[in-house]
Scaffold this motif. Structure first.
Motif, PDB file in Angstrom:
ATOM      1  N   PRO B  31       0.920  -1.368  -0.072  1.00 11.46           N
ATOM      2  CA  PRO B  31       0.373  -0.418  -0.014  1.00 11.46           C
ATOM      3  C   PRO B  31       0.676   0.831   0.362  1.00 11.46           C
ATOM      4  O   PRO B  31       2.178   1.336   0.584  1.00 11.46           O
ATOM      5  CB  PRO B  31      -0.683  -0.405   1.415  1.00 11.46           C
ATOM      6  N   GLY B  32      -0.094   1.841  -0.666  1.00  8.98           N
ATOM      7  CA  GLY B  32       1.077   3.609  -0.428  1.00  8.98           C
ATOM      8  C   GLY B  32       1.784   3.983  -1.623  1.00  8.98           C
ATOM      9  O   GLY B  32       2.952   3.065  -2.164  1.00  8.98           O
ATOM     10  N   ARG B  36       4.478   9.101  -1.182  1.00  5.11           N
ATOM     11  CA  ARG B  36       3.833   9.253   0.540  1.00  5.11           C
ATOM     12  C   ARG B  36       5.214   8.580   1.503  1.00  5.11           C
ATOM     13  O   ARG B  36       4.627   8.709   2.420  1.00  5.11           O
ATOM     14  CB  ARG B  36       2.647   8.269   0.304  1.00  5.11           C
ATOM     15  N   MET B  38       7.295   8.403   1.848  1.00  7.13           N
ATOM     16  CA  MET B  38       8.357   8.823   2.045  1.00  7.13           C
ATOM     17  C   MET B  38       8.176  10.212   3.127  1.00  7.13           C
ATOM     18  O   MET B  38       8.928  10.780   3.997  1.00  7.13           O
ATOM     19  CB  MET B  38      10.183   9.262   1.380  1.00  7.13           C
ATOM     20  N   SER B  82      15.564   6.528  -0.294  1.00  8.23           N
ATOM     21  CA  SER B  82      15.355   7.127   1.559  1.00  8.23           C
ATOM     22  C   SER B  82      16.701   7.813   1.803  1.00  8.23           C
ATOM     23  O   SER B  82      16.620   8.395   2.185  1.00  8.23           O
ATOM     24  CB  SER B  82      14.904   6.061   2.556  1.00  8.23           C
ATOM     25  N   SER B 272      14.493  -2.601   5.987  1.00  7.81           N
ATOM     26  CA  SER B 272      14.062  -1.429   6.597  1.00  7.81           C
ATOM     27  C   SER B 272      13.589  -0.747   5.023  1.00  7.81           C
ATOM     28  O   SER B 272      13.180   0.454   4.525  1.00  7.81           O
ATOM     29  CB  SER B 272      15.045  -0.394   7.284  1.00  7.81           C
ATOM     30  N   LYS B 275      10.112  -1.074   4.336  1.00  8.89           N
ATOM     31  CA  LYS B 275       9.219  -0.149   4.912  1.00  8.89           C
ATOM     32  C   LYS B 275       9.452   0.783   4.037  1.00  8.89           C
ATOM     33  O   LYS B 275       8.435   1.526   4.463  1.00  8.89           O
ATOM     34  CB  LYS B 275       9.926   0.099   6.538  1.00  8.89           C
ATOM     35  N   ARG B 277       9.739   1.385   0.954  1.00  3.26           N
ATOM     36  CA  ARG B 277       9.456   1.500   0.278  1.00  3.26           C
ATOM     37  C   ARG B 277      10.432   1.955  -1.352  1.00  3.26           C
ATOM     38  O   ARG B 277      10.521   2.544  -1.774  1.00  3.26           O
ATOM     39  CB  ARG B 277       8.102   1.903  -1.525  1.00  3.26           C
TER      40      ARG B 277
END
Lengths: 544, 317
Positions: B31-32, B36, B38, B82, B272, B275, B277
């Motif tokens: 989802p997402g 979004r 980040m 990220s 991580s 998590k 993305r």
């Protein structure tokens, strides 16, 4: 009781607005602390300092030593423009500063700005900067840096995570250089709370150089009391005292931060004497309870976990049904049991008692099962109904959901729980593809803000981006405008009282409590300060 | 010998490609979107859209995959979304940390596990045998996060014999780094030791009853010669295969232990990245894991072949 002469001293500091506040104070309507907070909002910082507000009792503290801090794992590269997580805010507050610090105890405190004032309409705000402040790289902070910092935050292309905070308040081109030491903000609409928006409450609003290129992790170039020693992504960071700091130099020599993926490991490291400060969770608080080697420090926050009721969907289209559910909850019990007393009772509106503008005269909603049943009968569902409560696996929320479920049973309301992982609950955070915004009944976590404005606008206004209750009430929208335009505290309170009364009657949200924000620290350290949104201020730390 | 190796390499590349495509597809189901995730759920939709445009995560999925693939083929795994920095250093340092932990685990696991298995196999049915088997099974039932916490409490906190964190301070030498890894390694050793011991025991029992062992004894070889040249050499074939597959798991599957002891290993990196993305990071991490799994299996086969003369002959050209 204040002596007459004191009151007269307080008068004539500023215009009529201030005098109204002083009158309120004289009549006992406003607490001294509230008055001083208000003074700060009006930019009367000299006055506040003269009252000894911003100068905590000076203690002959020892200097030196290393403060060792445990934090969670930052979710992404640390950059003031984009940060959203508590760990990154904790790191950034070592080196970065704001125009104003919103201190949980003392309200707005001048940092890189020394004074501020609004024009008659509260649409133009002017800030005087502190002269001679230097970035860690030796360059002097000027109005250009400040304007560039804010322009970056309101620019959608910068990936700024502060965009939603400034929406409808400040847009691109709104911040202007007046002269080297003066900055003006032309707002999109009047806002008498604007100083909060350039304070630490918008944690992205760290002042960085005008030519900042997004590579904060390389230099951590700010103006704060500590400067970078070393940074290791995913591992931790260390900072040393900044000898050129504009204010009182930091007491500790160093700050050492270590990132943890696991809270259990954090508390073990604290117990083993390898850390001095860690964030706190209910579970960790249990682990150190009654242990004299550690203390729990807390500040009251406006953080809350509102339950939203879809006002446009059965069974909650009838406000009597919404009120009935709210009446089943024993708020005192929630605060005592679930939150171990580290919270204050809420009254189903975002106006936390810590906001000076909240109207304390609005009666507190209390548990009343008989009245709840009566309302359900009136609404045509005397035997209650079935409904699903959707929420996230985060903090104490799942337990809170079970408590609501049990209270609701007393009035015959049968709640089924659907607890999702946090990511899944938020979904894409847009209407139509987010359990948070689409669920019939849900609980969401909202962190601390310095003013209720963002809650009032985003979660309740008909056009609000976080309006999970789908609350569409023209009377409310009109009152919100009135509240935004109010220039003095009395007018703000008047509008707030109307909003609070309307929200109690309509009940789009159930807000049972406002929690405190806590950290666990070793008994060996003194002077750890923090804000309710995870800033960690360590410059006054000393070792006992 | 060349042909089977070439076939293996081909299979490895095909596996890696399939894995990379699967990871990419699986990521689309989460989802997402990247922007979004980040910027967080409370970020403005306009900012999210802008960030997705900047990162290229608003492109059609095939185009995104091709963009990544064409660069990965050339050895460029791109920048982490990220961390906003090249992926390679992160992945390399996580491999190093994972390998160090796996090394310490094997250092304890192999001698103790095989030793216990040999003792149990040679004295099958005795009290020692029963004790070894029972202890091994009991230990393997305890999940690593439970034993990890217990060991942390006892040896890290109360006795303070070992540091709480598995990550040694900056610039620590080989011994200090290894010392930091002993406590994180223990729960894994305890978890796997019973398995290794049982495999060894079964192999020893089988080899002891085999014709070649009887022949060796009848030939008049000393017991030590019989044990090392005939029994163990045959008995350890399955054990080696087990240890090889476990090494793959030790390098990439230790999310819990890594989190508990603060070791930035591969498991942690992949978790991580998923998590956040963070596809470039996730792809690189998962591909390294897949390569490790495939190559440890290959090494296991190779060792088996070296130990087992029958297999060597089978693979002869």
């Amino acid at each position: 009781m204040t002596k007459r002469s004191d009151i007269d001293l307080l008068r004539n500091q500023s215009g009529d607005i201030w005098n109204v506040a002083v009158d309120e104070y004289a009549q006992g309507f406003l607490k001294r602390r509230d008055l001083l907070k208000y003074a700060a909002l009006l930019g009367l910082t000299g006055f506040a300092a003269s009252q000894g507000l911003f100068t905590g009792a000076a203690r002959a503290a020892t200097t030196g030593g290393t403060v060792r801090v445990g934090l969670g794992q930052p979710t992404k590269a640390i950059d003031p423009v984009t940060i959203t997580d508590p760990a990154s805010i904790g790191v950034i507050s070592q080196v970065g500063e704001y125009l104003i610090l919103d201190d949980p105890k003392d309200g707005l405190q001048p940092k890189l700005a020394v004074s501020w004032e609004a024009d008659e309409t509260a649409k133009r705000w002017t800030f005087k900067l502190r002269p001679g402040v230097k970035f860690h790289d030796g360059r002097t902070v000027t109005a250009k840096d400040v304007v560039a910092s804010f322009e970056r935050l309101v620019d959608p292309a910068s990936g700024s995570s502060a965009l939603s905070a400034y929406k409808g308040i400040l847009s691109k081109g709104g911040a202007k250089v007046v002269d080297d030491e003066t900055v003006a903000f032309d707002l999109d609409q009047s806002n008498s709370n604007f100083p909060f928006y350039v304070s630490s409450d918008v944690y992205n609003a760290v002042i960085v150089p005008a030519d900042y290129a997004g590579d904060f992790e390389k230099t951590f170039n700010g103006t704060g009391p500590f400067k970078l020693e070393s940074f290791r992504p995913k591992q931790g960071a260390s900072f040393v005292r900044n000898p050129d700091y504009w204010g009182d130099k930091a007491l500790p020599d160093r700050v050492e931060i270590k990132f943890f993926d696991d809270e259990q490991a954090q508390v073990l490291a604290l117990q083993a004497g390898q850390l001095d400060v860690i964030p706190s969770t209910t579970r960790l608080e249990l682990a150190i309870e009654g242990n004299p080697n550690f203390k729990l420090l807390s500040v009251q926050a406006s953080s809350h976990d509102p339950a939203h009721l879809r006002t446009d969907q059965a069974p909650f289209t009838d406000k009597r049904v919404r009120r009935a559910l709210a009446l089943t909850i024993d708020r005192e019990a929630v605060v005592k049991g679930l939150l171990k007393g580290r919270a204050i009772v809420g009254n189903d509106t975002p106006f936390a008692p810590i906001f000076p503008s909240a109207d304390p005269a609005v009666p507190q909603r209390k548990q009343d099962i008989a009245e709840a049943k009566r309302l359900l009968g009136e609404a045509g569902v005397p035997n209650g109904f079935e409904v699903t409560l959707t929420t996230e696996r985060a903090y104490d929320i799942p337990d809170y959901a079970v408590i609501i479920q049990n209270f609701a049973k007393k009035a015959g309301i049968d709640i089924k729980l659907n607890v999702l992982p946090q990511d899944a609950y938020y979904g894409s955070a847009t209407f139509g593809s987010s359990p948070w915004l689409d669920s019939n009944l849900g609980i969401t976590d909202f962190g601390h803000r310095g003013t209720p404005d963002i809650f009032l606008n985003a979660t309740l206004k008909s056009s609000g981006a976080w309006n999970a209750a789908h609350f569409n009430n023209p009377a409310y929208d009109a009152l919100l405008l009135e509240y935004g335009k109010a220039r003095d505290l009395q007018a703000q309170r008047l509008a707030a009282g109307k909003i609070q009364t309307l929200l109690l009657d309509e009940t789009p949200l159930i807000i049972s409590y406002f929690s405190q924000y806590s950290r666990i620290v070793s008994s060996k350290v003194e002077g750890v300060r923090f804000t309710a949104i995870s800033h960690l201020l360590l410059d006054k730390v000393s070792f006992v | 010998m060349v042909r089977p190796l070439a076939a293996r390499a081909g299979a490895l590349l095909l596996t890696l490609w399939l894995v990379s495509a699967l990871v990419f597809l699986a990521g689309q189901v989460l989802p997402g979107d990247v922007g979004r995730v980040m910027l967080g759920p409370f970020a403005d939709a306009q900012a999210v859209a802008e960030l997705n445009r900047k990162l290229g995560t608003d492109q059609p999925i095939l185009q995104q995959y091709w963009h990544w693939f064409s660069r990965a083929i050339a050895g460029d795994f791109g920048d982490s979304l990220s961390m906003r920095a090249p992926v390679a250093p992160f992945v390399l340092s996580s491999i190093k940390n994972s390998a160090a932990l796996a090394g310490v685990v094997l250092l304890f696991l192999v001698p103790i596990g095989i030793g216990a298995g040999v003792v149990a196999g040679l004295r099958s049915g005795s009290l020692a045998d029963r004790l070894i088997v029972l202890t091994g099974v009991s230990l393997s039932i305890v999940p690593d996060f439970v034993s990890g916490l217990l060991l942390l409490m006892v040896f890290g906190l109360w006795l303070a014999w070992f540091p709480i964190s598995g990550a040694a301070p900056d610039g620590a030498g080989f011994w200090t780094s290894s010392y930091h890894l002993i406590l994180p390694a223990l729960p894994l050793v305890l978890n796997l030791i019973g398995y290794v011991a049982r495999m060894t025991r079964a192999g020893v029992i089988e080899a002891r009853g085999a014709d070649y062992t009887r022949t060796a004894i009848l030939k008049g070889l000393s017991p030590a010669q019989v044990l090392f040249k005939h029994v163990l050499r045959n008995a350890l074939v399955p054990t080696v295969a087990v240890i090889a597959t476990q090494s793959g798991f030790l390098l990439g599957g230790l999310v819990v232990i890594e989190a508990l002891f603060g070791i930035q290993g591969l498991g942690n990196l992949v978790l991580s990245a998923a998590k956040a993305r963070d596809f470039p990071m996730l792809e690189a991490g998962v591909l390294v894991m897949a390569a490790i799994f495939v190559s440890t299996a290959a090494i296991g086969d190779l060792l088996q072949a070296l130990l087992d003369p029958r297999q060597r002959r089978r693979n002869a050209p």
